[in-house]
Structures are given as structure tokens and as C-alpha cells.
Design a protein around this motif. Sequence first.
Motif, PDB file in Angstrom:
ATOM      1  N   MET A 151       0.857  -1.182   0.000  1.00  0.00           N
ATOM      2  CA  MET A 151       0.000   0.000   0.000  1.00  0.00           C
ATOM      3  C   MET A 151       0.900   1.240   0.000  1.00  0.00           C
ATOM      4  O   MET A 151       1.065   1.906   1.017  1.00  0.00           O
ATOM      5  N   ASP A 152       1.478   1.526  -1.162  1.00  0.00           N
ATOM      6  CA  ASP A 152       2.477   2.591  -1.254  1.00  0.00           C
ATOM      7  C   ASP A 152       1.971   3.843  -1.950  1.00  0.00           C
ATOM      8  O   ASP A 152       2.738   4.753  -2.240  1.00  0.00           O
ATOM      9  N   ARG A 153       0.673   3.917  -2.219  1.00  0.00           N
ATOM     10  CA  ARG A 153       0.090   5.079  -2.872  1.00  0.00           C
ATOM     11  C   ARG A 153      -0.963   5.697  -1.972  1.00  0.00           C
ATOM     12  O   ARG A 153      -1.516   5.036  -1.106  1.00  0.00           O
ATOM     13  N   SER A 154      -1.251   6.959  -2.196  1.00  0.00           N
ATOM     14  CA  SER A 154      -2.320   7.642  -1.469  1.00  0.00           C
ATOM     15  C   SER A 154      -3.394   8.048  -2.458  1.00  0.00           C
ATOM     16  O   SER A 154      -3.092   8.582  -3.531  1.00  0.00           O
ATOM     17  N   THR A 204      -8.230  10.460   2.981  1.00  0.00           N
ATOM     18  CA  THR A 204      -7.117   9.957   2.193  1.00  0.00           C
ATOM     19  C   THR A 204      -6.837   8.543   2.686  1.00  0.00           C
ATOM     20  O   THR A 204      -6.772   8.294   3.885  1.00  0.00           O
ATOM     21  N   LEU A 205      -6.708   7.609   1.741  1.00  0.00           N
ATOM     22  CA  LEU A 205      -6.492   6.207   2.063  1.00  0.00           C
ATOM     23  C   LEU A 205      -5.207   5.718   1.420  1.00  0.00           C
ATOM     24  O   LEU A 205      -4.833   6.158   0.335  1.00  0.00           O
ATOM     25  N   LYS A 206      -4.545   4.790   2.076  1.00  0.00           N
ATOM     26  CA  LYS A 206      -3.394   4.110   1.489  1.00  0.00           C
ATOM     27  C   LYS A 206      -3.928   3.043   0.549  1.00  0.00           C
ATOM     28  O   LYS A 206      -4.914   2.370   0.852  1.00  0.00           O
ATOM     29  N   SER A 216      -2.913   0.232  -3.041  1.00  0.00           N
ATOM     30  CA  SER A 216      -2.023  -0.281  -4.084  1.00  0.00           C
ATOM     31  C   SER A 216      -2.634   0.165  -5.417  1.00  0.00           C
ATOM     32  O   SER A 216      -3.839   0.422  -5.500  1.00  0.00           O
ATOM     33  N   VAL A 268      -7.709  -0.973  -1.412  1.00  0.00           N
ATOM     34  CA  VAL A 268      -7.593  -0.344  -0.097  1.00  0.00           C
ATOM     35  C   VAL A 268      -8.026  -1.352   0.971  1.00  0.00           C
ATOM     36  O   VAL A 268      -8.722  -2.323   0.669  1.00  0.00           O
ATOM     37  N   ARG A 269      -7.631  -1.103   2.193  1.00  0.00           N
ATOM     38  CA  ARG A 269      -8.069  -1.970   3.293  1.00  0.00           C
ATOM     39  C   ARG A 269      -9.568  -1.810   3.507  1.00  0.00           C
ATOM     40  O   ARG A 269     -10.108  -0.716   3.389  1.00  0.00           O
TER      41      ARG A 269
END
Length: 106
Positions: A6-9, A34-36, A38, A63-64
Motif C-alpha cells: 500500500m504505497d500510494r495515497s 485519504t487512504l493508502k 495499491s 484499499v483496506r
Amino acid sequence: MGRRLMDRSIQIRTRQSGKNALGESLKDFADGRTLKASHTPVSDGERFRAGQIEAASVSRFVVRYSAYSAAITQDDRLMFEGAEWQIKGLKTLGRNRWIEITAWRN
């Protein structure tokens, strides 16, 4: 599903509706959380097989799973790297572990 990077916002923009001073309907988007996430671009071959030939970028964001992410709808928008993306599909993955968002931008 395993671990995900999860390296993007991304930011979810929620559709807001109401009326202006003249009683006209307004439809606008309000900035949400804003969520983390992929990020995976959809390949040209996959788009062709799905019958999507337009000149748009299509990607999947994962996202989670949370109460917030489960409430995202196709009426919402997604902001990623300064561009607004239209949400085309949502799918729950891994027994409520992840939400996959398919989105496109022109």
C-alpha cells in the motif's frame, strides 16, 4: 490475497447534493478521507477483451476494508496523482479484507 504493498495515497471525493439560493439542484464533490492503496494499471489487452477501446486510463486500486471504504460508491470520485478518476466498479476481496476499486480517467 497475501500482503499488499500500500504505497500510494488516494483521496475519495463524495458526491454532495443540495440547492443553491435560487432553488436549483447542485451536484458537487466534497473532499473525503485519504487512504493508502495499491495501484495497478489495467493492461491494453485486458481492456480490449472487456470491449473498452476508448482513450482512457483504467486502473485498479486496492484499499483496506473498513466501514468507510465499504461505503464508497460509483457516485463518488477518486483523486490520484493530481487527477480525478471516475469509479466504475467496486469489489470486496478476501472475506472483507480489501476493497478493489476499478476507476478510469480521460
